[in-house]
Design a protein around this motif. Structure first.
Motif, PDB file in Angstrom:
ATOM      1  N   LEU A   7     -20.283  44.390 -38.555  1.00  0.00           N
ATOM      2  CA  LEU A   7     -21.387  43.427 -38.705  1.00  0.00           C
ATOM      3  C   LEU A   7     -20.988  42.073 -38.124  1.00  0.00           C
ATOM      4  O   LEU A   7     -21.750  41.451 -37.379  1.00  0.00           O
ATOM      5  CB  LEU A   7     -21.730  43.241 -40.184  1.00  0.00           C
ATOM      6  CG  LEU A   7     -22.578  44.319 -40.854  1.00  0.00           C
ATOM      7  CD1 LEU A   7     -22.565  44.128 -42.374  1.00  0.00           C
ATOM      8  CD2 LEU A   7     -24.011  44.282 -40.315  1.00  0.00           C
ATOM      9  N   GLU A   8     -19.783  41.633 -38.482  1.00  0.00           N
ATOM     10  CA  GLU A   8     -19.337  40.317 -38.025  1.00  0.00           C
ATOM     11  C   GLU A   8     -19.171  40.298 -36.511  1.00  0.00           C
ATOM     12  O   GLU A   8     -19.536  39.334 -35.842  1.00  0.00           O
ATOM     13  CB  GLU A   8     -18.014  39.937 -38.716  1.00  0.00           C
ATOM     14  CG  GLU A   8     -18.256  39.593 -40.175  1.00  0.00           C
ATOM     15  CD  GLU A   8     -16.985  39.331 -40.957  1.00  0.00           C
ATOM     16  OE1 GLU A   8     -17.093  38.814 -42.073  1.00  0.00           O
ATOM     17  OE2 GLU A   8     -15.877  39.653 -40.448  1.00  0.00           O
TER      18      GLU A   8
ATOM     19  N   SER B 247     -25.397  42.329 -49.812  1.00  0.00           N
ATOM     20  CA  SER B 247     -24.048  42.046 -49.296  1.00  0.00           C
ATOM     21  C   SER B 247     -24.051  41.958 -47.776  1.00  0.00           C
ATOM     22  O   SER B 247     -23.301  41.166 -47.192  1.00  0.00           O
ATOM     23  CB  SER B 247     -23.066  43.121 -49.765  1.00  0.00           C
ATOM     24  OG  SER B 247     -22.988  43.092 -51.172  1.00  0.00           O
ATOM     25  N   VAL B 248     -24.884  42.779 -47.143  1.00  0.00           N
ATOM     26  CA  VAL B 248     -25.023  42.690 -45.682  1.00  0.00           C
ATOM     27  C   VAL B 248     -25.565  41.303 -45.329  1.00  0.00           C
ATOM     28  O   VAL B 248     -25.064  40.622 -44.424  1.00  0.00           O
ATOM     29  CB  VAL B 248     -25.949  43.809 -45.153  1.00  0.00           C
ATOM     30  CG1 VAL B 248     -26.348  43.562 -43.704  1.00  0.00           C
ATOM     31  CG2 VAL B 248     -25.270  45.174 -45.308  1.00  0.00           C
TER      32      VAL B 248
ATOM     33  N   ARG C 162     -22.794  34.092 -44.018  1.00  0.00           N
ATOM     34  CA  ARG C 162     -21.501  33.432 -43.764  1.00  0.00           C
ATOM     35  C   ARG C 162     -21.228  33.260 -42.283  1.00  0.00           C
ATOM     36  O   ARG C 162     -20.396  32.450 -41.894  1.00  0.00           O
ATOM     37  CB  ARG C 162     -20.368  34.224 -44.427  1.00  0.00           C
ATOM     38  CG  ARG C 162     -20.450  34.151 -45.945  1.00  0.00           C
ATOM     39  CD  ARG C 162     -19.553  35.151 -46.600  1.00  0.00           C
ATOM     40  NE  ARG C 162     -18.161  34.779 -46.433  1.00  0.00           N
ATOM     41  CZ  ARG C 162     -17.283  34.703 -47.430  1.00  0.00           C
ATOM     42  NH1 ARG C 162     -17.678  34.949 -48.670  1.00  0.00           N
ATOM     43  NH2 ARG C 162     -16.050  34.391 -47.184  1.00  0.00           N
ATOM     44  N   GLU C 163     -21.907  34.043 -41.455  1.00  0.00           N
ATOM     45  CA  GLU C 163     -21.799  33.882 -39.997  1.00  0.00           C
ATOM     46  C   GLU C 163     -22.773  32.816 -39.489  1.00  0.00           C
ATOM     47  O   GLU C 163     -22.941  32.650 -38.281  1.00  0.00           O
ATOM     48  CB  GLU C 163     -22.099  35.210 -39.297  1.00  0.00           C
ATOM     49  CG  GLU C 163     -20.983  36.231 -39.406  1.00  0.00           C
ATOM     50  CD  GLU C 163     -19.692  35.762 -38.742  1.00  0.00           C
ATOM     51  OE1 GLU C 163     -19.764  35.200 -37.640  1.00  0.00           O
ATOM     52  OE2 GLU C 163     -18.617  35.942 -39.343  1.00  0.00           O
ATOM     53  N   GLY C 164     -23.479  32.179 -40.403  1.00  0.00           N
ATOM     54  CA  GLY C 164     -24.399  31.114 -40.004  1.00  0.00           C
ATOM     55  C   GLY C 164     -25.804  31.607 -39.683  1.00  0.00           C
ATOM     56  O   GLY C 164     -26.643  30.827 -39.210  1.00  0.00           O
ATOM     57  N   TYR C 165     -26.061  32.893 -39.934  1.00  0.00           N
ATOM     58  CA  TYR C 165     -27.376  33.436 -39.616  1.00  0.00           C
ATOM     59  C   TYR C 165     -28.413  33.026 -40.674  1.00  0.00           C
ATOM     60  O   TYR C 165     -28.107  32.911 -41.857  1.00  0.00           O
ATOM     61  CB  TYR C 165     -27.316  34.977 -39.562  1.00  0.00           C
ATOM     62  CG  TYR C 165     -26.906  35.522 -38.207  1.00  0.00           C
ATOM     63  CD1 TYR C 165     -25.779  35.031 -37.552  1.00  0.00           C
ATOM     64  CD2 TYR C 165     -27.646  36.516 -37.586  1.00  0.00           C
ATOM     65  CE1 TYR C 165     -25.407  35.526 -36.300  1.00  0.00           C
ATOM     66  CE2 TYR C 165     -27.276  37.020 -36.341  1.00  0.00           C
ATOM     67  CZ  TYR C 165     -26.163  36.528 -35.698  1.00  0.00           C
ATOM     68  OH  TYR C 165     -25.800  37.015 -34.472  1.00  0.00           O
ATOM     69  N   GLY C 166     -29.637  32.844 -40.216  1.00  0.00           N
ATOM     70  CA  GLY C 166     -30.771  32.715 -41.112  1.00  0.00           C
ATOM     71  C   GLY C 166     -31.455  34.064 -41.220  1.00  0.00           C
ATOM     72  O   GLY C 166     -30.858  35.095 -40.895  1.00  0.00           O
TER      73      GLY C 166
ATOM     74  N   ALA D 125     -28.863  35.646 -50.974  1.00  0.00           N
ATOM     75  CA  ALA D 125     -27.640  35.821 -50.182  1.00  0.00           C
ATOM     76  C   ALA D 125     -27.098  34.483 -49.699  1.00  0.00           C
ATOM     77  O   ALA D 125     -26.108  34.434 -48.966  1.00  0.00           O
ATOM     78  CB  ALA D 125     -27.921  36.733 -48.991  1.00  0.00           C
ATOM     79  N   GLY D 126     -27.765  33.407 -50.072  1.00  0.00           N
ATOM     80  CA  GLY D 126     -27.247  32.072 -49.720  1.00  0.00           C
ATOM     81  C   GLY D 126     -27.784  31.520 -48.419  1.00  0.00           C
ATOM     82  O   GLY D 126     -27.268  30.529 -47.904  1.00  0.00           O
TER      83      GLY D 126
END
Ligand code: LLP
Length: 419
Positions: free
Chosen positions: A37-38, A67-68, A74-78, A93-94
């Motif tokens: 994913l990353e 979790s995905v 955390r990768e900065g994605y919206g 998911a933040g």
């Protein structure tokens, strides 16, 4: 590239042998790889290095697992969401509200309100009617909703009919021929700030040409809207980039896509929004299944696996191809029909497929099941919802519990008058 590889004859997800997950969690089970994913998130972002101002909003529909989403956040994605359910997942998911884009032709009043209250970054309005309704709701709340108008460019994406969205007779967006007039009407409404346009022509696209044609039309529209006095600061280019389901599939790479986008949009002077789904999550997941038994056929044998069309719907719905391989190949092949246990012929993953030799009890995987897999599951035939596992290096965790058929039955009631 993914992290599902054979080591000592056993397929691993990163450093975890798949038989260990099958033993611990049971089958069928979706297994996702965090490293994959990353990697995909980074490759896609780097492919867009030539685009100075951008937001990448993962299409949550492709894989809404919390979790995905957390990994991508955390990768900065919206997030690109199409329901309040998806919006809540993105927030949980933040993902910051300003990185959330809300698409979809049938947003209800309740959904529009919830998204206004959450203060999301952008509404992609799909009709004049929706725009007027949103304007009224926002004005009543004293809010100004940031909006783009989704355009139907009438471009054939050259993909499966059921996942094609940019032809004139598809339900999505407003016809490009009416876009100027509808934009003008919505732009003056209190409650909305119409700042751009959006497009998404389909999914699993195997060529860049249709995308380039759609983007070019959109660029011309931006020029003409500006000519009419509108301020255009945002353009959403949607998702759609295909992934290789077969090893020899030839598809445009994210880098080629990024180069095309940078070239076509060079003079637009806007923030670009991207909504990739499959290209991020597709190869980051497999569906791990166990062979129930092998049944003799008139011609080829039937390999009956414990996963079915309710767990992975794509082959039944779109005739989609998913690579199917043994977790511990024995070094010989067989030609077989790969089927699930559900009582309809549509529950067929492949006919006459050359595959590893399999026997009752063996483990196998459907590859490229990380997008539009678990999320499209149903409980047909009173089968439950399968578990989902995320692997990270040497460790793994159940990131969605198996919901068994009993739990689903527990949510049903028999009224007194039927007792
Ligand atoms: N943006 C919008 C507005 C969309 O409708 C979609 C997908 C995407 C982005 C993400 O597209 P992607 O990058 O994943 O191609 N269930 C089907 C796919 C349906 C796609 C629907 N819209 C399948 O399993 O092939």
């Amino acid at each position: 590239m993914d992290h599902f590889t054979y080591r000592d004859g056993v397929m691993h997800a990163e450093n975890v042998p798949l038989p260990r997950i099958a033993e611990d969690v049971g089958t069928p089970v979706y297994v996702y790889s965090r490293a994959t994913l990353e990697r995909h998130a980074r490759v896609f972002r780097e492919a867009l290095d030539g685009v100075p101002d951008k937001l990448i909003a993962f299409a949550v529909k492709a894989n809404p697992n919390l979790s995905v989403l957390k990994v991508l956040s955390r990768e900065g994605y919206g997030a690109d969401v199409v329901s309040v359910g998806e919006m809540r997942r993105a927030l949980a998911a933040g993902m910051p509200p300003e990185k959330i884009v809300f698409s979809g032709v049938g947003k209800t009043r309740a959904e529009l309100l919830a998204a206004l209250e959450a203060n999301i970054g952008q509404f992609n309005i799909e009709s004049e009617e929706e725009g007027l309704e949103l304007a009224e709701l926002a004005a009543n709340l004293g809010r100004e909703a940031q909006c783009a108008l989704r355009i139907n460019p009438d471009v054939d994406a050259g993909t499966h009919d059921k996942i094609s969205t940019g032809k004139a007779d598809n339900k999505f967006g407003v016809p490009i021929s009416q876009a100027g007039q509808i934009f003008g009407k919505l732009a003056v409404q209190e409650g909305v700030r119409l700042r751009g346009v959006a497009v998404h022509i389909g999914s699993q696209l195997g060529e860049l040409d249709p995308l380039e044609r759609a983007f070019t039309k959109l660029g011309e529209l931006v020029t003409s809207l500006r000519g009419a006095g509108h301020t255009i600061t945002h353009v959403d280019l949607g998702g759609g980039l295909g992934v290789p389901y077969r090893a020899d599939d030839e598809l445009p790479s994210p880098a080629e896509y990024g180069t095309m986008v940078a070239r076509v949009t060079r003079d637009w002077g806007v923030r670009l929004i991207f909504e990739p789904g499959r290209v991020i999550a597709g190869n980051a997941g497999v569906l791990l299944t166990r062979v129930v038994r092998v049944k003799r056929g008139i011609k080829d044998p039937f390999v009956i696996v414990d996963a079915a069309m309710n767990d992975l719907a794509r082959p039944a719905l779109y005739g989609a191809y998913h690579d199917f391989v043994a977790v511990q190949p024995k070094g010989s092949d067989m030609t077989a029909n790969i089927v699930g246990p559900i009582c309809e012929t549509g529950d067929t993953f492949a006919m006459g497929r050359l595959t590893d030799k399999l026997e009752s009890g063996d483990l196998a995987v459907f590859r490229t099941a990380g997008a539009y897999g678990a999320t499209m599951a149903s409980s047909y035939n009173s089968r439950g919802f399968v578990a989902e596992v995320l692997v990270d290096g040497d460790k793994f965790a159940v990131v969605a519990d198996r919901i068994d058929a009993g739990a689903i039955m527990d949510a049903e009631r028999v009224p007194e008058w039927l007792e």
